[in-house]
Design an enzyme around this catalytic site. Structure first.
Site, mmCIF file in Angstrom:
data_model
loop_
_atom_site.group_PDB
_atom_site.id
_atom_site.type_symbol
_atom_site.label_atom_id
_atom_site.label_comp_id
_atom_site.label_asym_id
_atom_site.label_seq_id
_atom_site.Cartn_x
_atom_site.Cartn_y
_atom_site.Cartn_z
ATOM 1 N N ASP A 274 8.172 -6.656 1.654
ATOM 2 C CA ASP A 274 7.460 -5.431 1.981
ATOM 3 C C ASP A 274 6.994 -4.746 0.701
ATOM 4 O OD1 ASP A 274 9.696 -4.299 0.819
ATOM 5 O OD2 ASP A 274 10.225 -3.036 2.515
ATOM 6 N N ASP A 276 7.441 -1.100 -1.173
ATOM 7 C CA ASP A 276 8.207 0.153 -1.140
ATOM 8 C C ASP A 276 7.512 1.171 -2.031
ATOM 9 O OD1 ASP A 276 10.765 -0.882 0.279
ATOM 10 O OD2 ASP A 276 10.477 -2.311 -1.345
ATOM 11 N N ASP A 392 7.158 0.554 3.244
ATOM 12 C CA ASP A 392 8.100 1.680 3.374
ATOM 13 C C ASP A 392 7.570 2.823 2.517
ATOM 14 O OD1 ASP A 392 9.804 0.176 4.927
ATOM 15 O OD2 ASP A 392 11.213 -0.281 3.303
HETATM 16 N N1 DCT Z 1 16.742 1.064 0.562
HETATM 17 C C1 DCT Z 1 17.337 2.273 0.906
HETATM 18 N N2 DCT Z 1 17.359 2.651 2.207
HETATM 19 C C2 DCT Z 1 16.778 1.894 3.157
HETATM 20 C C3 DCT Z 1 16.155 0.679 2.827
HETATM 21 C C4 DCT Z 1 16.146 0.291 1.491
HETATM 22 O O1 DCT Z 1 17.840 2.969 0.048
HETATM 23 N N3 DCT Z 1 16.791 2.334 4.410
HETATM 24 C C5 DCT Z 1 16.716 0.674 -0.847
HETATM 25 C C6 DCT Z 1 17.601 -0.484 -1.178
HETATM 26 C C7 DCT Z 1 16.781 -1.393 -2.036
HETATM 27 C C8 DCT Z 1 15.377 -0.830 -1.999
HETATM 28 O O2 DCT Z 1 15.407 0.296 -1.151
HETATM 29 C C9 DCT Z 1 14.365 -1.830 -1.538
HETATM 30 O O3 DCT Z 1 14.734 -2.375 -0.286
HETATM 31 P P1 DCT Z 1 14.031 -3.634 0.327
HETATM 32 O O4 DCT Z 1 12.575 -3.411 0.458
HETATM 33 O O5 DCT Z 1 14.736 -3.977 1.580
HETATM 34 O O6 DCT Z 1 14.364 -4.785 -0.693
HETATM 35 P P2 DCT Z 1 13.641 -5.330 -1.978
HETATM 36 O O7 DCT Z 1 14.649 -5.386 -3.045
HETATM 37 O O8 DCT Z 1 12.400 -4.553 -2.249
HETATM 38 O O9 DCT Z 1 13.296 -6.810 -1.558
HETATM 39 P P3 DCT Z 1 11.942 -7.350 -0.935
HETATM 40 O O10 DCT Z 1 11.131 -7.776 -2.104
HETATM 41 O O11 DCT Z 1 12.303 -8.492 -0.070
HETATM 42 O O12 DCT Z 1 11.320 -6.242 -0.164
HETATM 43 MG MG MG Z 2 11.026 -4.210 -0.686
HETATM 44 MG MG MG Z 3 11.742 -1.896 1.829
#
Ligand code: DCT
Ligand code: MG
Ligand code: MG
Length: 468
Positions: A274, A276, A392
């Site tokens: 995703d 972020d 996100d």
């Molecule tokens: N996080 C958080 N609360 C959430 C979801 C995520 O605090 N409800 C934090 C934890 C790590 C960061 O955000 C990013 O989460 P992800 O997008 O799930 O992981 P990523 O490390 O970015 O891995 P990916 O590249 O697969 O998205």
């Molecule tokens: Mg991510």
């Molecule tokens: Mg995320």
């Protein structure tokens, strides 16, 4: 990774995601004492006692890991010497950062109903000095005291995985339950708990799921609808384009707002599941209501395929564990990215993604005629001029921005260890909002991530070294 020698083959191998204790349906883990990860050594203990102890600990809110991994903090064994346990661990994966302790710690903790501090009498003595390998180099069990770049030693095991040369891994990935859970959890909105429920109800494929009368949430419906796109990794170029588009939308309402790419991309990953994005504004208070304005505007532009906004004033968050869930205004969305908006031509990623998911997309005939698709990622992915991408969006008040940035940069394991470290060594409570000193009974302000590390007495670790 490879498991310890076993007396009997387990009926119930590890679930996808088991190593990070995620329950699946919530965004992060739900174990009461999630900072402690127990691995029970089966040798001499036997599988039935190990099962029994696992269930006992889980009932009491402990996180018990089926396999040895970086998230294990306590290796508990019964009737083995420290050297024996050490050798078993060194043989299988080289992960030896957890405390090696005797069953007495486990039984006393169960009796106390909480994880007790490890005392010397609990520790197993490791006497081996000769032929010590690299695994003997003292490495902190806390990821926040280690620098983990993307190019780390775990790559060795990933290779094993790709080449399929590891017997245990082979067995695991052939396992029907594992395959099914992996398949279902690859749908946006489906966690391990839901996937397991569907498995127990007899469902095995996405086709069966679609044909069943199971009531899906709106999120899961969207997950199925855009499945074929969402299983394709998001590239850095796509993430960057989305960041710019969102920034432009945000600046329509708040010209001086900051839109920061966080998550895996900030840690230097080339692709992710995703995008972020963290948003803030220097004049605290101005960010209020921004998320709704931005989402509404983007929706009118046809950029939003699905959105789920959580207002920071929403009372439902108050029932959750404060360390596990933050209270920011946020939106989990599926963004419709026009391919011509991506700067770098790097969209032929459909061949790279998970082969199981590819087969599923094929089986479902997603985006095309069932059974006519030569390759998943066929017509619907390749020929259409847009791609569905998970995003996100998080909005943080400026005074909490540094904490939000640290929390949303991850990795999840790194964050968990930071919080665990803060609690055990500094008697502080760290969250994505703040750092509270439990002794001084006050919040510690920080304008930068560097200041947060300094409050914790830790060397600063830059994002690209937080890939634990
Ligand atoms: N996080 C958080 N609360 C959430 C979801 C995520 O605090 N409800 C934090 C934890 C790590 C960061 O955000 C990013 O989460 P992800 O997008 O799930 O992981 P990523 O490390 O970015 O891995 P990916 O590249 O697969 O998205
Ligand atoms: Mg991510
Ligand atoms: Mg995320």
């Amino acid at each position: 990774m490879a498991l310890l020698p076993r007396k009997k083959r387990r009926k119930d191998p590890a679930l996808p995601g088991a190593s990070d204790s995620r329950d699946g349906d919530g965004p992060v883990g739900v174990a009461k004492f999630s900072e402690v990860g127990i691995f029970l050594v089966e040798r001499k203990m036997g599988s039935s006692r190990r099962n029994f102890l696992t269930q006992l600990a889980q009932k009491k809110g402990f996180r018990v890991e089926e396999q040895m991994s970086e998230s294990v903090t306590h290796v508990v064994s019964e009737n083995n010497s420290g050297d024996e346990v050490f050798e078993l661990l060194a043989k299988q994966s080289g992960i030896c950062r957890a405390a090696l302790i005797d069953i007495t710690w486990f039984t006393e903790s169960m009796a106390a109903g909480k994880p007790l501090e490890i005392e010397n009498r609990h520790r197993l003595q490791v006497n081996r000095t000769a032929d010590r390998s690299a695994t003997d180099i003292p490495v902190s069990q806390y990821a926040c005291q280690r620098r983990t770049t993307l190019n780390n030693r775990n790559n060795l095991f990933t290779e094993i995985l790709e080449d399929g040369n590891c017997g245990e891994v082979e067995k695991l990935i052939q396992n029907e339950r594992y395959q099914t859970l992996k398949r279902f959890t690859s749908i946006f909105g489906v966690g391990v708990k839901t996937a397991d429920k569907w498995y127990r109800e007899g469902l095995r494929t996405l086709h069966e799921l679609k044909a069943s009368k199971i009531k899906l949430t709106k999120e899961q419906e969207a997950g199925l609808l855009y499945y074929e796109d969402l299983i394709v990794p998001v590239t850095m170029a796509e993430a960057d384009s989305i960041r710019k588009i969102v920034e432009e939308a945000v600046h329509r309402f708040l010209p001086a707002a900051v839109v920061k790419l966080t998550g895996g991309f900030r840690r230097g990953k080339e692709s992710g599941h995703d995008v972020d994005l963290l948003i803030t504004h220097q004049d605290e208070g101005k960010e209020q209501g921004l998320l709704h304005q931005v989402i509404n505007w983007m929706a009118v532009q046809g950029m939003i395929l699905y959105d789920d906004i959580t207002d920071n004033r929403d009372q439902k968050w108050k029932t959750k564990e404060p360390e596990l869930f933050d209270h920011f205004a946020k939106c989990y969305l599926i963004f419709k990215l026009q391919k011509d908006m991506v700067n770098v031509v790097d969209l032929n990623t459909s061949g790279d993604h998970d082969s199981l998911a590819v087969n599923e997309a094929k089986e479902m005939g997603l985006g095309g005629q069932a059974g006519t698709c030569e390759h998943a990622g066929c017509a619907s992915v390749k020929d259409k001029d847009w791609k569905a991408i998970r995003v996100d969006l998080v909005v943080a008040p400026f005074s909490q921005y540094a904490y939000a940035l640290l929390g949303w940069t991850g990795s999840r394991l790194f964050e968990r260890d930071l919080r665990r470290y803060a609690k055990h060594f500094k008697h502080m409570s760290l969250s994505s909002h703040s750092l509270f000193d439990n002794e001084q009974k006050r919040f510690l302000m920080a304008a930068t991530e560097e200041e947060i590390f300094a409050h914790l007495g830790l060397d600063y670790i830059p994002p690209q070294e937080r890939n634990a």
